[in-house]
Motif scaffolding. Structure first.
Motif, PDB file in Angstrom:
ATOM      1  N   GLY A 146     -56.716 110.626 103.349  1.00  0.00           N
ATOM      2  CA  GLY A 146     -56.416 111.617 102.396  1.00  0.00           C
ATOM      3  C   GLY A 146     -54.713 112.422 101.870  1.00  0.00           C
ATOM      4  N   CYS A 147     -54.045 111.644 102.808  1.00  0.00           N
ATOM      5  CA  CYS A 147     -52.627 111.769 103.512  1.00  0.00           C
ATOM      6  C   CYS A 147     -51.763 110.905 103.276  1.00  0.00           C
ATOM      7  CB  CYS A 147     -52.372 112.902 104.428  1.00  0.00           C
ATOM      8  SG  CYS A 147     -53.605 114.122 104.948  1.00  0.00           S
ATOM      9  N   MET A 148     -50.529 111.125 102.650  1.00  0.00           N
ATOM     10  CA  MET A 148     -49.676 109.769 102.482  1.00  0.00           C
ATOM     11  C   MET A 148     -49.000 109.323 103.279  1.00  0.00           C
ATOM     12  SD  MET A 148     -50.389 107.728  99.606  1.00  0.00           S
ATOM     13  CE  MET A 148     -49.292 106.854  99.402  1.00  0.00           C
ATOM     14  N   PRO A 149     -48.116 108.541 104.133  1.00  0.00           N
ATOM     15  CA  PRO A 149     -47.576 108.829 104.994  1.00  0.00           C
ATOM     16  C   PRO A 149     -46.020 108.517 104.154  1.00  0.00           C
ATOM     17  CG  PRO A 149     -48.022 106.482 104.117  1.00  0.00           C
ATOM     18  CD  PRO A 149     -48.762 107.118 103.302  1.00  0.00           C
ATOM     19  N   ILE A 150     -45.220 109.086 105.043  1.00  0.00           N
ATOM     20  CA  ILE A 150     -44.061 110.193 104.639  1.00  0.00           C
ATOM     21  C   ILE A 150     -43.188 108.440 105.282  1.00  0.00           C
ATOM     22  CG2 ILE A 150     -41.633 111.651 105.148  1.00  0.00           C
ATOM     23  CD1 ILE A 150     -44.095 113.269 106.026  1.00  0.00           C
ATOM     24  N   SER A 161     -43.143 109.192 113.248  1.00  0.00           N
ATOM     25  CA  SER A 161     -43.972 108.322 111.908  1.00  0.00           C
ATOM     26  C   SER A 161     -44.526 110.124 111.422  1.00  0.00           C
ATOM     27  CB  SER A 161     -45.499 108.224 112.903  1.00  0.00           C
ATOM     28  OG  SER A 161     -45.774 108.326 113.990  1.00  0.00           O
ATOM     29  N   GLY A 162     -44.944 109.738 110.755  1.00  0.00           N
ATOM     30  CA  GLY A 162     -45.696 111.053 109.755  1.00  0.00           C
ATOM     31  C   GLY A 162     -46.103 110.587 108.578  1.00  0.00           C
ATOM     32  N   PHE A 163     -47.490 111.747 108.144  1.00  0.00           N
ATOM     33  CA  PHE A 163     -48.063 111.472 106.721  1.00  0.00           C
ATOM     34  C   PHE A 163     -47.627 113.151 106.143  1.00  0.00           C
ATOM     35  CE2 PHE A 163     -49.690 108.024 108.815  1.00  0.00           C
ATOM     36  CZ  PHE A 163     -50.284 107.459 108.215  1.00  0.00           C
ATOM     37  N   ALA A 164     -47.783 113.248 104.917  1.00  0.00           N
ATOM     38  CA  ALA A 164     -47.922 114.339 104.260  1.00  0.00           C
ATOM     39  C   ALA A 164     -49.157 114.469 103.240  1.00  0.00           C
ATOM     40  CB  ALA A 164     -46.847 114.204 103.356  1.00  0.00           C
ATOM     41  N   CYS A 165     -49.692 116.011 103.490  1.00  0.00           N
ATOM     42  CA  CYS A 165     -51.173 116.003 102.776  1.00  0.00           C
ATOM     43  C   CYS A 165     -50.437 117.594 102.035  1.00  0.00           C
ATOM     44  CB  CYS A 165     -51.859 116.383 103.785  1.00  0.00           C
ATOM     45  SG  CYS A 165     -52.117 115.528 106.000  1.00  0.00           S
TER      46      CYS A 165
END
Length: 241
Positions: free
Chosen positions: A106-110, A121-125
């Motif tokens: 449910g989140c988007m990659p940074i 790496s990272g994802f933003a929710c």
């Protein structure tokens, strides 16, 4: 206290895009309790933490890495223990060193250019609101290079702004006694990993030519700012205390 933070102006179009896409994704976060005990170890409030909204995060105290594939899963939880609703907030899940975040439901990659300094790496929710007394859990897919140490960080910001209200980490996962012959390796939160297996040789140092030490990194940083167009996000990190 040094916290993971962003400075500079963010692209309004980019933020709007991220918010729109994330909010239209299927809701895969859930409020049910995870069977693995969670911990806020390595976490502390940020400078923008409101008085009546107590946002915290939790990570499992133990995860398991498959020795062959180096794959693992983590449950990242964000909680509101305050007396008022949070309003819009953003939870980010960021990997460091040997721990790489490959997906968060449910989140988007940074984008790589906007990752925190030193992260891989990272994802933003984006969360529209977290009611008082409620929480949300996100299933995180990751890989862990057992030949390295690995860390994870969970910063929470107000809406899609850069105002930090909570940050957990970067906090390590690791094993003090490696199990190279077992199918899985258990890693504990807050433990520095003891690498095992054949160590990767250090890269050979190339002959030094050109400007003296310190000049080239500054030049590259300036070039990066120009390429990003002044909309880059600069982050700094703190070690676990």
């Amino acid at each position: 206290m040094q916290v993971l933070k962003r400075s500079g102006k963010s692209s309004g179009a980019f933020i709007a895009f991220i918010a729109a896409v994330v909010l239209t994704l299927p809701v895969s976060a859930h409020a049910a309790d995870d069977p693995t005990p969670g911990s806020s170890k390595g976490g502390s409030p940020g400078p923008a933490a409101p008085a009546d909204v107590k946002i915290t995060t939790e990570l499992p105290v133990k995860i398991t890495v498959k020795n062959k594939s180096e794959q693992t899963t983590v449950t990242a939880k964000v909680k509101n223990s305050g007396s008022k609703d949070s309003g819009p907030i953003t939870l980010s899940v960021v990997g460091f060193d040997g721990m790489r975040i490959t997906g968060v439901e449910g989140c988007m990659p940074i984008p790589e250019a906007r990752l925190p300094q030193g992260s891989n790496s990272g994802f933003a929710c984006v969360i529209d609101n977290l009611a008082a007394g409620k929480d949300r859990s996100y299933q995180v897919a990751a890989t862990f290079d057992l030949q390295k140490t690995g860390k994870i960080c969970l910063p929470v910001t107000v809406g899609t702004s850069e105002k930090l209200i909570w940050q957990q980490g970067p906090v390590p996962f690791g094993a003090s006694q490696p199990t190279p012959n077992a199918p899985d390796t258990p890693l504990l939160l807050g433990t520095e990993n003891v690498p095992f297996g054949p160590q990767k040789p250090p890269a050979a140092e190339l002959p030094r030519t050109g400007p003296p030490d310190g000049t080239l990194p500054l030049a590259l940083a300036a070039l990066a700012l120009l390429v990003i167009g002044g909309t880059g996000i600069w982050w700094t990190t703190r070690s676990e205390r």
